[in-house]
Scaffold this motif. Structure first.
Motif, PDB file in Angstrom:
ATOM      1  N   GLY A 168      -1.141   7.424  -1.181  1.00 28.15           N
ATOM      2  CA  GLY A 168      -0.114   6.590  -1.788  1.00 28.15           C
ATOM      3  C   GLY A 168      -0.219   5.149  -1.321  1.00 28.15           C
ATOM      4  N   GLY A 169       0.238   4.256  -2.163  1.00 28.30           N
ATOM      5  CA  GLY A 169       0.163   2.832  -1.855  1.00 28.30           C
ATOM      6  C   GLY A 169       0.932   2.413  -0.621  1.00 28.30           C
ATOM      7  N   ARG A 170       2.132   2.978  -0.429  1.00 26.60           N
ATOM      8  CA  ARG A 170       2.931   2.576   0.734  1.00 26.60           C
ATOM      9  C   ARG A 170       2.247   2.931   2.042  1.00 26.60           C
ATOM     10  NH1 ARG A 170       8.774   4.809  -0.332  1.00 26.60           N
ATOM     11  NH2 ARG A 170       7.572   6.307  -1.509  1.00 26.60           N
ATOM     12  N   GLN A 171       1.625   4.095   2.081  1.00 21.00           N
ATOM     13  CA  GLN A 171       0.956   4.497   3.304  1.00 21.00           C
ATOM     14  C   GLN A 171      -0.250   3.599   3.591  1.00 21.00           C
ATOM     15  OE1 GLN A 171       1.866   6.609   0.894  1.00 21.00           O
ATOM     16  NE2 GLN A 171       3.176   8.136   1.829  1.00 21.00           N
ATOM     17  N   MET A 172      -0.974   3.241   2.557  1.00 18.67           N
ATOM     18  CA  MET A 172      -2.123   2.351   2.737  1.00 18.67           C
ATOM     19  C   MET A 172      -1.650   0.969   3.177  1.00 18.67           C
ATOM     20  SD  MET A 172      -4.949   3.969   2.341  1.00 18.67           S
ATOM     21  CE  MET A 172      -6.264   2.838   1.905  1.00 18.67           C
ATOM     22  N   GLN A 173      -0.521   0.522   2.610  1.00 20.95           N
ATOM     23  CA  GLN A 173       0.027  -0.768   3.022  1.00 20.95           C
ATOM     24  C   GLN A 173       0.481  -0.733   4.474  1.00 20.95           C
ATOM     25  OE1 GLN A 173       3.058  -1.533   0.121  1.00 20.95           O
ATOM     26  NE2 GLN A 173       1.606  -2.190  -1.436  1.00 20.95           N
ATOM     27  N   ALA A 174       1.080   0.380   4.874  1.00 23.80           N
ATOM     28  CA  ALA A 174       1.511   0.516   6.270  1.00 23.80           C
ATOM     29  C   ALA A 174       0.310   0.488   7.207  1.00 23.80           C
ATOM     30  CB  ALA A 174       2.304   1.808   6.461  1.00 23.80           C
ATOM     31  N   LEU A 175      -0.754   1.127   6.811  1.00 27.19           N
ATOM     32  CA  LEU A 175      -1.965   1.106   7.621  1.00 27.19           C
ATOM     33  C   LEU A 175      -2.536  -0.307   7.688  1.00 27.19           C
ATOM     34  CD1 LEU A 175      -4.080   2.736   9.206  1.00 27.19           C
ATOM     35  CD2 LEU A 175      -5.290   3.046   7.050  1.00 27.19           C
ATOM     36  N   ALA A 176      -2.559  -0.988   6.558  1.00 27.20           N
ATOM     37  CA  ALA A 176      -3.082  -2.355   6.516  1.00 27.20           C
ATOM     38  C   ALA A 176      -2.222  -3.314   7.327  1.00 27.20           C
ATOM     39  CB  ALA A 176      -3.187  -2.833   5.068  1.00 27.20           C
ATOM     40  N   ALA A 177      -0.926  -3.015   7.453  1.00 34.86           N
ATOM     41  CA  ALA A 177      -0.020  -3.888   8.186  1.00 34.86           C
ATOM     42  C   ALA A 177      -0.169  -3.765   9.701  1.00 34.86           C
ATOM     43  CB  ALA A 177       1.424  -3.596   7.787  1.00 34.86           C
ATOM     44  N   LEU A 178      -0.834  -2.732  10.161  1.00 29.39           N
ATOM     45  CA  LEU A 178      -1.026  -2.576  11.602  1.00 29.39           C
ATOM     46  C   LEU A 178      -1.914  -3.683  12.152  1.00 29.39           C
ATOM     47  CD1 LEU A 178      -1.763   1.261  11.858  1.00 29.39           C
ATOM     48  CD2 LEU A 178       0.333   0.081  12.560  1.00 29.39           C
ATOM     49  N   GLU A 179      -1.733  -3.969  13.423  1.00 34.88           N
ATOM     50  CA  GLU A 179      -2.622  -4.912  14.098  1.00 34.88           C
ATOM     51  C   GLU A 179      -4.039  -4.326  14.052  1.00 34.88           C
ATOM     52  OE1 GLU A 179      -1.992  -7.926  15.400  1.00 34.88           O
ATOM     53  OE2 GLU A 179       0.057  -7.741  14.639  1.00 34.88           O
ATOM     54  N   PRO A 180      -5.051  -5.169  13.989  1.00 36.42           N
ATOM     55  CA  PRO A 180      -6.426  -4.658  13.855  1.00 36.42           C
ATOM     56  C   PRO A 180      -6.813  -3.610  14.905  1.00 36.42           C
ATOM     57  CG  PRO A 180      -6.403  -7.009  13.491  1.00 36.42           C
ATOM     58  CD  PRO A 180      -5.012  -6.624  13.925  1.00 36.42           C
ATOM     59  N   LEU A 181      -6.440  -3.810  16.146  1.00 35.73           N
ATOM     60  CA  LEU A 181      -6.804  -2.829  17.175  1.00 35.73           C
ATOM     61  C   LEU A 181      -6.064  -1.506  16.984  1.00 35.73           C
ATOM     62  CD1 LEU A 181      -7.092  -5.042  20.397  1.00 35.73           C
ATOM     63  CD2 LEU A 181      -8.938  -3.984  19.071  1.00 35.73           C
ATOM     64  N   ASP A 182      -4.791  -1.593  16.566  1.00 35.20           N
ATOM     65  CA  ASP A 182      -4.027  -0.365  16.307  1.00 35.20           C
ATOM     66  C   ASP A 182      -4.596   0.392  15.105  1.00 35.20           C
ATOM     67  OD1 ASP A 182      -2.314  -0.929  18.420  1.00 35.20           O
ATOM     68  OD2 ASP A 182      -0.860  -1.958  17.137  1.00 35.20           O
ATOM     69  N   ARG A 183      -4.930  -0.352  14.055  1.00 36.85           N
ATOM     70  CA  ARG A 183      -5.509   0.267  12.862  1.00 36.85           C
ATOM     71  C   ARG A 183      -6.836   0.931  13.211  1.00 36.85           C
ATOM     72  NH1 ARG A 183      -4.902  -3.652   9.493  1.00 36.85           N
ATOM     73  NH2 ARG A 183      -6.792  -4.740  10.069  1.00 36.85           N
ATOM     74  N   LYS A 184      -7.639   0.236  13.996  1.00 37.56           N
ATOM     75  CA  LYS A 184      -8.924   0.806  14.407  1.00 37.56           C
ATOM     76  C   LYS A 184      -8.716   2.090  15.209  1.00 37.56           C
ATOM     77  CE  LYS A 184     -13.225  -0.279  16.776  1.00 37.56           C
ATOM     78  NZ  LYS A 184     -13.985  -1.272  17.513  1.00 37.56           N
ATOM     79  N   ALA A 185      -7.719   2.108  16.084  1.00 33.59           N
ATOM     80  CA  ALA A 185      -7.443   3.301  16.895  1.00 33.59           C
ATOM     81  C   ALA A 185      -6.994   4.468  16.020  1.00 33.59           C
ATOM     82  CB  ALA A 185      -6.382   2.987  17.950  1.00 33.59           C
ATOM     83  N   VAL A 186      -6.115   4.195  15.050  1.00 28.12           N
ATOM     84  CA  VAL A 186      -5.645   5.245  14.153  1.00 28.12           C
ATOM     85  C   VAL A 186      -6.819   5.811  13.354  1.00 28.12           C
ATOM     86  CG1 VAL A 186      -4.261   5.701  12.080  1.00 28.12           C
ATOM     87  CG2 VAL A 186      -3.277   4.418  13.976  1.00 28.12           C
ATOM     88  N   LEU A 187      -7.634   4.929  12.814  1.00 30.34           N
ATOM     89  CA  LEU A 187      -8.788   5.366  12.029  1.00 30.34           C
ATOM     90  C   LEU A 187      -9.791   6.120  12.897  1.00 30.34           C
ATOM     91  CD1 LEU A 187      -9.276   2.226   9.778  1.00 30.34           C
ATOM     92  CD2 LEU A 187      -8.480   4.482   9.061  1.00 30.34           C
ATOM     93  N   GLN A 188     -10.004   5.629  14.107  1.00 28.77           N
ATOM     94  CA  GLN A 188     -10.948   6.286  15.008  1.00 28.77           C
ATOM     95  C   GLN A 188     -10.475   7.696  15.368  1.00 28.77           C
ATOM     96  OE1 GLN A 188     -11.642   4.164  18.650  1.00 28.77           O
ATOM     97  NE2 GLN A 188     -13.572   5.212  19.022  1.00 28.77           N
ATOM     98  N   ASP A 189      -9.173   7.864  15.570  1.00 32.49           N
ATOM     99  CA  ASP A 189      -8.622   9.192  15.848  1.00 32.49           C
ATOM    100  C   ASP A 189      -8.901  10.161  14.704  1.00 32.49           C
ATOM    101  OD1 ASP A 189      -7.657   8.453  18.309  1.00 32.49           O
ATOM    102  OD2 ASP A 189      -5.570   8.222  17.650  1.00 32.49           O
ATOM    103  N   ALA A 190      -8.963   9.621  13.497  1.00 32.23           N
ATOM    104  CA  ALA A 190      -9.206  10.452  12.317  1.00 32.23           C
ATOM    105  C   ALA A 190     -10.695  10.545  11.971  1.00 32.23           C
ATOM    106  CB  ALA A 190      -8.442   9.883  11.130  1.00 32.23           C
ATOM    107  N   GLY A 191     -11.538   9.900  12.765  1.00 36.43           N
ATOM    108  CA  GLY A 191     -12.970   9.942  12.492  1.00 36.43           C
ATOM    109  C   GLY A 191     -13.375   9.044  11.346  1.00 36.43           C
ATOM    110  N   LEU A 192     -12.588   7.997  11.095  1.00 40.24           N
ATOM    111  CA  LEU A 192     -12.853   7.082   9.991  1.00 40.24           C
ATOM    112  C   LEU A 192     -13.053   5.669  10.514  1.00 40.24           C
ATOM    113  CD1 LEU A 192     -10.063   8.382   7.586  1.00 40.24           C
ATOM    114  CD2 LEU A 192     -12.500   8.886   7.452  1.00 40.24           C
ATOM    115  N   THR A 193     -13.526   4.795   9.632  1.00 43.16           N
ATOM    116  CA  THR A 193     -13.704   3.385   9.958  1.00 43.16           C
ATOM    117  C   THR A 193     -13.013   2.541   8.888  1.00 43.16           C
ATOM    118  OG1 THR A 193     -15.739   3.129   8.671  1.00 43.16           O
ATOM    119  CG2 THR A 193     -15.981   3.871  10.974  1.00 43.16           C
ATOM    120  N   GLU A 194     -12.952   1.253   9.117  1.00 40.53           N
ATOM    121  CA  GLU A 194     -12.388   0.332   8.112  1.00 40.53           C
ATOM    122  C   GLU A 194     -13.144   0.460   6.789  1.00 40.53           C
ATOM    123  OE1 GLU A 194      -9.946  -2.151   8.144  1.00 40.53           O
ATOM    124  OE2 GLU A 194      -9.288  -1.788  10.199  1.00 40.53           O
ATOM    125  N   GLY A 195     -14.443   0.675   6.869  1.00 38.40           N
ATOM    126  CA  GLY A 195     -15.260   0.813   5.670  1.00 38.40           C
ATOM    127  C   GLY A 195     -14.927   2.048   4.850  1.00 38.40           C
TER     128      GLY A 195
END
Length: 137
Positions: free
Chosen positions: A31-58
């Motif tokens: 959903g758009g809201r969840q993606m927006q919430a992820l995008a709104a995180l500070e870069p290091l926080d977003r990277k940590a969340v994505l890394q926990d899930a085995g994903l990257t910004e790409g």
């Protein structure tokens, strides 16, 4: 099945409880809201969340369009004689890798047609997960 690919509203809660990180991300962040919430995180926080899930910004663009994973990956596993629940329980990292590769695939329409016709050999020619699934048989 631990990596629960359901379309119901209750699916994200079940998926999180069962531990399928990639599946839970797909279910929750489409959903758009969840993606927006992820995008709104500070870069290091977003990277940590994505890394926990085995994903990257790409992976974010593929994550946004990766709705086909929920229906096609379980069908592909079944076509190749694999049980998703067992795979998730015994090799969760492999299941997450399969989901991630499927998420990036741009042949969802062809995959859907081939899976509907149970055309294993033809499906194997287009699926980027074929080698991994063959090694798990």
């Amino acid at each position: 099945m631990p990596i629960s690919f359901h379309t119901s509203a209750a699916a994200p809660a079940r998926t999180i409880a069962r531990g399928g990180w990639c599946a839970s991300l797909l279910a929750r962040w489409r959903g758009g809201r969840q993606m927006q919430a992820l995008a709104a995180l500070e870069p290091l926080d977003r990277k940590a969340v994505l890394q926990d899930a085995g994903l990257t910004e790409g992976d974010l663009p593929a994550l946004a369009r990766g709705g086909h994973v929920q229906s096609l990956l379980p069908a592909a596993l079944a076509l190749h004689g694999l049980d998703g629940a067992t795979l998730e329980a015994e090799q969760g990292d492999v299941m997450n890798d399969l989901a991630r590769v499927c998420m990036h695939c741009r042949k969802a329409r062809a995959c859907s047609r081939l899976l509907a016709g149970a055309a294993r050999e033809d499906h194997g020619r287009i699926c980027p997960n074929t080698i991994t699934m063959a090694s798990l048989e």
